[in-house]
Write an enzyme that holds these catalytic residues in place. Sequence first.
Site, PDB file in Angstrom:
ATOM      1  N   GLY A 147     -20.030  14.674   6.977  1.00 43.50           N
ATOM      2  CA  GLY A 147     -19.056  14.095   7.913  1.00 43.50           C
ATOM      3  C   GLY A 147     -17.776  14.893   8.065  1.00 43.50           C
TER       4      GLY A 147
ATOM      5  N   TYR B 143     -15.616   3.181   9.231  1.00 45.30           N
ATOM      6  CA  TYR B 143     -14.153   3.121   9.135  1.00 45.30           C
ATOM      7  C   TYR B 143     -13.521   3.585  10.449  1.00 45.30           C
TER       8      TYR B 143
ATOM      9  N   ASN C 286      -3.054  13.660   8.049  1.00 45.01           N
ATOM     10  CA  ASN C 286      -3.331  13.454   6.617  1.00 45.01           C
ATOM     11  C   ASN C 286      -2.052  13.198   5.821  1.00 45.01           C
TER      12      ASN C 286
ATOM     13  N   LYS D 233     -11.103   1.672  13.502  1.00 48.08           N
ATOM     14  CA  LYS D 233      -9.817   2.134  14.060  1.00 48.08           C
ATOM     15  C   LYS D 233      -9.913   2.232  15.585  1.00 48.08           C
TER      16      LYS D 233
ATOM     17  N   SER E 279      -5.904  -5.804  -2.634  1.00 50.92           N
ATOM     18  CA  SER E 279      -7.267  -5.307  -2.847  1.00 50.92           C
ATOM     19  C   SER E 279      -7.253  -3.818  -3.183  1.00 50.92           C
ATOM     20  N   ASN E 280      -6.215  -3.110  -2.716  1.00 49.49           N
ATOM     21  CA  ASN E 280      -6.150  -1.680  -3.028  1.00 49.49           C
ATOM     22  C   ASN E 280      -4.729  -1.276  -3.421  1.00 49.49           C
TER      23      ASN E 280
ATOM     24  N   ARG F 284      -6.700  20.973   7.577  1.00 51.05           N
ATOM     25  CA  ARG F 284      -6.192  19.673   7.997  1.00 51.05           C
ATOM     26  C   ARG F 284      -4.682  19.761   8.254  1.00 51.05           C
TER      27      ARG F 284
ATOM     28  N   SER G 113      -5.546   6.388  13.328  1.00 53.75           N
ATOM     29  CA  SER G 113      -5.879   7.555  12.507  1.00 53.75           C
ATOM     30  C   SER G 113      -6.441   8.665  13.372  1.00 53.75           C
TER      31      SER G 113
ATOM     32  N   ASP H  66      -4.140 -12.754   2.403  1.00 54.04           N
ATOM     33  CA  ASP H  66      -4.976 -11.958   3.287  1.00 54.04           C
ATOM     34  C   ASP H  66      -4.506 -12.052   4.739  1.00 54.04           C
TER      35      ASP H  66
ATOM     36  N   LYS I 137      -9.861   1.724   3.879  1.00 58.16           N
ATOM     37  CA  LYS I 137      -9.721   3.058   4.487  1.00 58.16           C
ATOM     38  C   LYS I 137     -10.637   4.147   3.932  1.00 58.16           C
TER      39      LYS I 137
ATOM     40  N   GLY J 298       0.804  -1.231   0.000  1.00 61.81           N
ATOM     41  CA  GLY J 298       0.000   0.000   0.000  1.00 61.81           C
ATOM     42  C   GLY J 298       0.832   1.274   0.000  1.00 61.81           C
TER      43      GLY J 298
HETATM   44  P1  NAD Z   1      -3.599   1.601   1.198  1.00 61.75           P
HETATM   45  O1  NAD Z   1      -4.961   1.163   0.790  1.00 61.75           O
HETATM   46  O2  NAD Z   1      -2.696   2.128   0.159  1.00 61.75           O
HETATM   47  O3  NAD Z   1      -2.845   0.416   1.951  1.00 61.75           O
HETATM   48  C1  NAD Z   1      -3.523  -0.590   2.663  1.00 61.75           C
HETATM   49  C2  NAD Z   1      -3.082  -1.917   2.067  1.00 61.75           C
HETATM   50  O4  NAD Z   1      -3.706  -2.979   2.786  1.00 61.75           O
HETATM   51  C3  NAD Z   1      -3.495  -2.078   0.607  1.00 61.75           C
HETATM   52  O5  NAD Z   1      -2.348  -2.441  -0.144  1.00 61.75           O
HETATM   53  C4  NAD Z   1      -4.520  -3.209   0.614  1.00 61.75           C
HETATM   54  O6  NAD Z   1      -4.457  -3.989  -0.566  1.00 61.75           O
HETATM   55  C5  NAD Z   1      -4.112  -3.965   1.854  1.00 61.75           C
HETATM   56  N1  NAD Z   1      -5.160  -4.733   2.517  1.00 61.75           N
HETATM   57  C6  NAD Z   1      -6.392  -4.324   2.908  1.00 61.75           C
HETATM   58  N2  NAD Z   1      -7.037  -5.319   3.557  1.00 61.75           N
HETATM   59  C7  NAD Z   1      -6.184  -6.365   3.581  1.00 61.75           C
HETATM   60  C8  NAD Z   1      -6.269  -7.681   4.113  1.00 61.75           C
HETATM   61  N3  NAD Z   1      -7.362  -8.102   4.740  1.00 61.75           N
HETATM   62  N4  NAD Z   1      -5.205  -8.498   3.957  1.00 61.75           N
HETATM   63  C9  NAD Z   1      -4.091  -8.085   3.298  1.00 61.75           C
HETATM   64  N5  NAD Z   1      -3.953  -6.869   2.785  1.00 61.75           N
HETATM   65  C10 NAD Z   1      -4.990  -6.013   2.930  1.00 61.75           C
HETATM   66  O7  NAD Z   1      -3.787   2.674   2.368  1.00 61.75           O
HETATM   67  P2  NAD Z   1      -2.735   3.578   3.148  1.00 61.75           P
HETATM   68  O8  NAD Z   1      -3.139   4.989   2.931  1.00 61.75           O
HETATM   69  O9  NAD Z   1      -1.362   3.173   2.866  1.00 61.75           O
HETATM   70  O10 NAD Z   1      -3.135   3.213   4.649  1.00 61.75           O
HETATM   71  C11 NAD Z   1      -2.433   2.263   5.409  1.00 61.75           C
HETATM   72  C12 NAD Z   1      -3.085   2.189   6.785  1.00 61.75           C
HETATM   73  O11 NAD Z   1      -3.062   3.478   7.391  1.00 61.75           O
HETATM   74  C13 NAD Z   1      -4.554   1.761   6.749  1.00 61.75           C
HETATM   75  O12 NAD Z   1      -4.813   0.929   7.868  1.00 61.75           O
HETATM   76  C14 NAD Z   1      -5.297   3.079   6.892  1.00 61.75           C
HETATM   77  O13 NAD Z   1      -6.557   2.909   7.483  1.00 61.75           O
HETATM   78  C15 NAD Z   1      -4.362   3.865   7.803  1.00 61.75           C
HETATM   79  N6  NAD Z   1      -4.519   5.326   7.677  1.00 61.75           N
HETATM   80  C16 NAD Z   1      -4.441   5.909   6.431  1.00 61.75           C
HETATM   81  C17 NAD Z   1      -4.623   7.293   6.333  1.00 61.75           C
HETATM   82  C18 NAD Z   1      -4.600   7.971   4.974  1.00 61.75           C
HETATM   83  O14 NAD Z   1      -5.159   9.061   4.854  1.00 61.75           O
HETATM   84  N7  NAD Z   1      -3.957   7.405   3.964  1.00 61.75           N
HETATM   85  C19 NAD Z   1      -4.879   8.064   7.467  1.00 61.75           C
HETATM   86  C20 NAD Z   1      -4.920   7.436   8.693  1.00 61.75           C
HETATM   87  C21 NAD Z   1      -4.737   6.055   8.795  1.00 61.75           C
HETATM   88  N1  UFG Z   2     -11.711  18.070  -0.051  1.00 64.02           N
HETATM   89  C1  UFG Z   2     -12.249  18.828  -1.068  1.00 64.02           C
HETATM   90  N2  UFG Z   2     -12.422  18.254  -2.286  1.00 64.02           N
HETATM   91  C2  UFG Z   2     -12.084  16.965  -2.549  1.00 64.02           C
HETATM   92  C3  UFG Z   2     -11.524  16.186  -1.501  1.00 64.02           C
HETATM   93  C4  UFG Z   2     -11.367  16.770  -0.272  1.00 64.02           C
HETATM   94  O1  UFG Z   2     -12.571  19.994  -0.871  1.00 64.02           O
HETATM   95  O2  UFG Z   2     -12.278  16.492  -3.690  1.00 64.02           O
HETATM   96  C5  UFG Z   2     -11.500  18.693   1.263  1.00 64.02           C
HETATM   97  C6  UFG Z   2     -12.275  18.021   2.386  1.00 64.02           C
HETATM   98  O3  UFG Z   2     -13.558  18.568   2.484  1.00 64.02           O
HETATM   99  C7  UFG Z   2     -11.368  18.344   3.597  1.00 64.02           C
HETATM  100  C8  UFG Z   2      -9.957  18.340   3.005  1.00 64.02           C
HETATM  101  O4  UFG Z   2     -10.136  18.524   1.592  1.00 64.02           O
HETATM  102  O5  UFG Z   2     -11.649  19.628   4.079  1.00 64.02           O
HETATM  103  C9  UFG Z   2      -9.203  17.042   3.229  1.00 64.02           C
HETATM  104  O6  UFG Z   2     -10.002  15.943   2.771  1.00 64.02           O
HETATM  105  P1  UFG Z   2      -9.391  14.477   2.564  1.00 64.02           P
HETATM  106  O7  UFG Z   2     -10.484  13.639   2.016  1.00 64.02           O
HETATM  107  O8  UFG Z   2      -8.123  14.565   1.803  1.00 64.02           O
HETATM  108  O9  UFG Z   2      -8.992  14.025   4.032  1.00 64.02           O
HETATM  109  P2  UFG Z   2      -9.880  13.880   5.354  1.00 64.02           P
HETATM  110  O10 UFG Z   2      -9.296  14.819   6.374  1.00 64.02           O
HETATM  111  O11 UFG Z   2     -11.308  13.971   5.066  1.00 64.02           O
HETATM  112  O12 UFG Z   2      -9.583  12.361   5.792  1.00 64.02           O
HETATM  113  C10 UFG Z   2      -8.291  11.761   5.776  1.00 64.02           C
HETATM  114  C11 UFG Z   2      -8.471  10.279   5.489  1.00 64.02           C
HETATM  115  C12 UFG Z   2      -9.225   9.633   6.618  1.00 64.02           C
HETATM  116  C13 UFG Z   2      -8.494   9.889   7.909  1.00 64.02           C
HETATM  117  C14 UFG Z   2      -8.314  11.378   8.124  1.00 64.02           C
HETATM  118  C15 UFG Z   2      -7.492  11.638   9.344  1.00 64.02           C
HETATM  119  O13 UFG Z   2      -9.201  10.097   4.281  1.00 64.02           O
HETATM  120  O14 UFG Z   2      -9.267   8.246   6.409  1.00 64.02           O
HETATM  121  O15 UFG Z   2      -7.638  11.949   6.999  1.00 64.02           O
HETATM  122  O16 UFG Z   2      -6.335  10.903   9.295  1.00 64.02           O
HETATM  123  F1  UFG Z   2      -9.222   9.393   8.924  1.00 64.02           F
END
Ligand code: NAD
Ligand code: UFG
Length: 336
Positions: A292, A148, A178, A152, A34-35, A230, A124, A58, A84, A10
């Site tokens: 939200g 989601y 973020n 967490k 999956s992602n 943010r 998160s 998995d 996520k 990921g």
């Molecule tokens: P990502 O989707 O790029 O990475 C997650 C990876 O987990 C993916 O490669 C997916 O294929 C894999 N995966 C999901 N379910 C699985 C399973 N059951 N078994 C094996 N693999 C599985 O997302 P990311 O942004 O790199 O996030 C990594 C972690 O950090 C996640 O747990 C996410 O919730 C957390 N997080 C992300 C953010 C963000 O904004 N990116 C913020 C806070 C927390």
């Molecule tokens: N935004 C826009 N247009 C878009 C996308 C986002 O205006 O097309 C705005 C949102 O309203 C927000 C800001 O940009 O004000 C950031 O939005 P993001 O979707 O990039 O991020 P969030 O803060 O909503 O959420 C992210 C992750 C969540 C995580 C959270 C805190 O998506 O999973 O940060 O870590 F929980």
Amino acid sequence: MKILVTGGAGYIASHTNALLLEKGYEVVAIDNLSNSSPESIRRVEEITGKKIIFYKGDTRDKNLLEKIFSENDIYAVIHFAGLKAVGESCAKPLMYYENNLMANLALADVMSKHNVKRLVFSSSATVYGVPKKLPLTEQSPLSATNPYGATKLMGERIFSDLYNADKQWHIILLRYFNPVGAHPSGKIGEDPKGIPNNLMPFIAQVAVGRLPVLKVFGNDYNTHDGTGVRDYIHVMDLAEAHIKALEKIDNYGVEAINVGTGEGYSVLDMVKAFEKVSGKTIKYEFAPRRSGDVDACYANCDKAEKELGFKAKYNLYDMCRDLWRWQTLNPNGYED
Ligand code: NAD
Ligand code: UFG
């Protein structure tokens, strides 16, 4: 020293893998893709000149976990695997509970059996729900506003209960704000499937002409310019926080730590910074608020600095510059 990285293909994991390998750790990765794409694993190997031991599968699959722990002497686990997307979690809550919680349970069980009791968990800022007071400290009230976020919060609870029952565990719950940006090489970065939900990949795709216009969700928030604020953190800083957590993990039982920069930037701040760095005009229009979303969310980062010796180094322009490099070199992500 072998580190098992779940969700290892990921976005955040690939940058952490690169740093782990550079620091001399060995990386064992599991991902069901999956992602993500296996290309991210290959690119990390290319950047570092080192191999990753990759298992496609998995994290809920205990037989596979058994195999991994039997074949490898694992020192600690960084548990990234999870779904996520907030909106998708509201539409498919059972899928989110099933995936994210069952992965936690299976992993914790197999780790216990193999007596591997060091864990860094991807939590998160979403666990703070709607902030009542800013900046958010680790003591701020916790709540979940969507499935989601609930996974967490429950993940933190599961791992805390595990420690309370068995004090041999060392668990760090990293609460990311973020994450944005990409590896300075431009070889790895965020590659969202379909239309991005998050702001920065959306902006980057507008800049390369893959998407026509950015919708700014709301311009009547209680912030300096009316758009949402943010705490954006460079993914390389976030990767560094994981290394620090591993280095210090034996000092802790179970500990939640914020990982942000402590700075809040609005949507329009981010648009302007990206325009400056890329030389492109980002076409945007105001749209209704996204359900939200909160006005503002940023971290108090004192604990990360005091406990882990971690402080974010990269600024807003670094984040935009590295994202732009990744996006221009890979306009279609790993498909290129
Ligand atoms: P990502 O989707 O790029 O990475 C997650 C990876 O987990 C993916 O490669 C997916 O294929 C894999 N995966 C999901 N379910 C699985 C399973 N059951 N078994 C094996 N693999 C599985 O997302 P990311 O942004 O790199 O996030 C990594 C972690 O950090 C996640 O747990 C996410 O919730 C957390 N997080 C992300 C953010 C963000 O904004 N990116 C913020 C806070 C927390
Ligand atoms: N935004 C826009 N247009 C878009 C996308 C986002 O205006 O097309 C705005 C949102 O309203 C927000 C800001 O940009 O004000 C950031 O939005 P993001 O979707 O990039 O991020 P969030 O803060 O909503 O959420 C992210 C992750 C969540 C995580 C959270 C805190 O998506 O999973 O940060 O870590 F929980």
